[in-house]
Scaffold this motif. Structure first.
Motif, short mmCIF file in Angstrom:
data_model
loop_
_atom_site.label_atom_id
_atom_site.label_comp_id
_atom_site.label_asym_id
_atom_site.label_seq_id
_atom_site.Cartn_x
_atom_site.Cartn_y
_atom_site.Cartn_z
N GLU A 11 0.82 -1.09 0.48
CA GLU A 11 -0.22 0.48 -0.12
C GLU A 11 0.82 1.47 0.06
O GLU A 11 1.75 1.39 0.98
CB GLU A 11 -0.78 0.16 1.01
CG GLU A 11 -2.13 1.01 1.14
CD GLU A 11 -3.05 1.28 2.70
OE1 GLU A 11 -2.55 0.00 3.29
OE2 GLU A 11 -4.27 1.10 1.84
N ILE A 12 0.39 2.44 -0.97
CA ILE A 12 1.84 3.36 -1.24
C ILE A 12 1.09 4.42 -1.06
O ILE A 12 1.53 5.63 -0.59
CB ILE A 12 2.21 3.47 -2.13
CG1 ILE A 12 1.45 3.53 -4.13
CG2 ILE A 12 2.82 1.91 -2.73
CD1 ILE A 12 1.48 3.87 -5.20
N ALA A 13 -0.86 4.56 -0.51
CA ALA A 13 -1.37 5.51 -0.33
C ALA A 13 -2.88 4.84 0.74
O ALA A 13 -3.07 3.32 -0.06
CB ALA A 13 -1.31 6.56 -1.26
N PRO A 14 -3.33 5.37 0.78
CA PRO A 14 -4.64 5.03 1.20
C PRO A 14 -5.60 4.26 0.34
O PRO A 14 -5.97 4.99 -0.72
CB PRO A 14 -5.63 6.09 2.12
CG PRO A 14 -4.91 7.07 2.46
CD PRO A 14 -3.94 6.93 1.63
N LYS A 15 -5.88 2.87 0.44
CA LYS A 15 -6.07 1.98 -0.84
C LYS A 15 -5.72 1.72 -2.31
O LYS A 15 -6.56 2.33 -3.19
CB LYS A 15 -7.91 2.32 -0.91
CG LYS A 15 -8.71 2.01 0.69
CD LYS A 15 -9.88 2.51 0.45
CE LYS A 15 -10.47 1.96 1.86
NZ LYS A 15 -11.80 2.64 2.07
#
Length: 406
Positions: A346-350
């Protein structure tokens, strides 16, 4: 994969244009997590000229046919001995339309003939609370059977194995491994299985009981586990006794109805593939959308690449039960992203990313129409249009499949 395989050719400078042209590989190479596999369900009796069978045999890893299509099976195997061909058999029903004059057809879409069961084993038919046999709503002539009855289980498996082996199939596609007790008759559960839990226990018993028979017969088993995401734990519980599972409605339910992340959403369906790959099991996933629709296609393909190992296959379809002519294939099916360097993260929320030696995939599983998220890629890639990019911007329920020189 696909009987297509593929490798990427390109010249890339640090900030120069990225030019990548997909080139089909020769032969059948089903190795490499970045090489998509596909499948073809041919169940609707549409014509299959020889050129079509030759083409489909070479580009798919798996094909499903009806029991009476042994001639097609032999022609497919002639063109590609390595493709795995499965025979369709319904776990849950017998078909009254497949009985004529009191005699069941030789090759059935089920494992037990309607007339034989009606005459010799009426106790195998499931009934509602009033003692009336249960017929599938919307599917006339489909009568629900007692999958928890040991005699039914054994007869079903013995008949299916005999039919499959006589024609030379590699495996059995078991349709309708169900989860809710009122499946196909909303609001009405079988008298014998009044709860979802009881119904699911009966299916697990059937799959566990018949598993040794199929293993001994050297037949692979893949079951239709549609909507497993709505019932926690059932995907793993059912596939424990199978060689794989099929999710008939995966991430894209129509052009504009894409599944985002929530407790019964995106991650549940992606986890199906990941769990099966860890256990060396097959997964077939089927998104629904019209040809040429970029957002659902890229969302599904990028999500597939996030978790695929060397077993899973993907094939889109537009209409429900449209299992006839093969669908058109996007050029992306020719691509090979190489091997995955690590699991997705995961690189950002969702928002999720997985890197390959020859590319990367990114998925934004936030709700449709949510604002775009910009992702700096860290190096040049080629996007789906072969345009060089160093960053992408993805709105909710979208994805991208990127390539680079390797």
């Amino acid at each position: 994969m696909n009987g297509w395989g593929g490798r990427l050719l390109g010249v890339v400078g640090m900030l120069a244009a990225v030019v990548v042209a997909p080139v089909p590989a020769v032969g059948n190479s089903y190795v490499g997590v970045g090489d998509a596999q596909s499948f073809w369900l041919h169940l609707n009796g549409t014509p299959t000229p020889e050129w079509m069978l030759a083409a489909e045999a070479r580009r798919h890893a798996y094909i499903v046919l009806n029991a009476w299509e042994g001639d097609k099976l032999r022609r497919i195997k002639h063109h590609n001995p390595k493709v795995q061909v499965f025979v369709y058999k319904d776990l849950s029903s017998t078909r009254s339309y497949a009985c004529r004059g009191g005699v069941d057809d030789k090759h059935l879409p089920a494992g037990v003939g309607y007339c034989a069961a009606d005459r010799e084993h009426p106790e195998w038919f499931l009934e509602n609370a009033r003692g009336k046999r249960l017929e599938y709503d919307g599917y006339p002539g489909h009568w629900q059977m007692d999958i928890g009855n040991t005699a039914y289980q054994n007869t079903w498996a013995d008949n299916v194995i005999a039919d499959a082996k006589a024609s030379g199939f590699d495996g059995v596609f078991m349709d309708n491994a169900l989860f809710p007790c009122d499946a196909y008759h909303p609001g009405v559960c079988p008298r014998k299985y009044p709860t979802d839990a009881a119904f699911q226990t009966a299916y697990q018993q059937m799959l566990a009981n018949t598993r040794p028979k199929f293993t001994a017969a050297n037949l692979k088993t893949v079951a239709n586990l549609s909507n497993a995401r709505l019932h926690a734990g059932v995907w793993d519980a059912y596939t424990e006794h199978l060689d794989g599972g099929f999710d008939e409605w995966w991430l894209a339910f129509s052009n504009d109805n894409l599944l985002p992340e929530y407790d019964q959403g995106w991650s549940r369906q992606v986890a199906e593939v990941a769990a099966n790959e860890r256990r060396g099991k097959i997964t077939w996933v089927q998104p629904h959308f019209s040809p040429g629709r970029e957002q659902p296609f890229r969302y599904a393909m990028a999500s597939y690449y996030l978790v695929v190992g060397d077993k899973a296959a993907i094939a889109e379809v537009e209409k429900t039960d449209d299992y006839g002519d093969p669908t058109a294939r996007d050029p992306m099916y020719y691509w090979n992203l190489g091997s995955a360097e690590q699991p997705y993260r995961e690189i950002a929320p969702k928002v999720y990313r997985r890197d390959f030696t020859c590319g990367a995939v990114i998925v934004n599983a936030n709700p449709t129409k949510s604002g775009p998220v910009r992702i700096d890629l860290g190096q040049p890639y080629a996007d789906e249009r072969n345009v060089p990019v160093t960053a992408v911007s993805l709105p909710g329920t979208s994805g991208t499949v990127l390539r680079k020189s390797c």
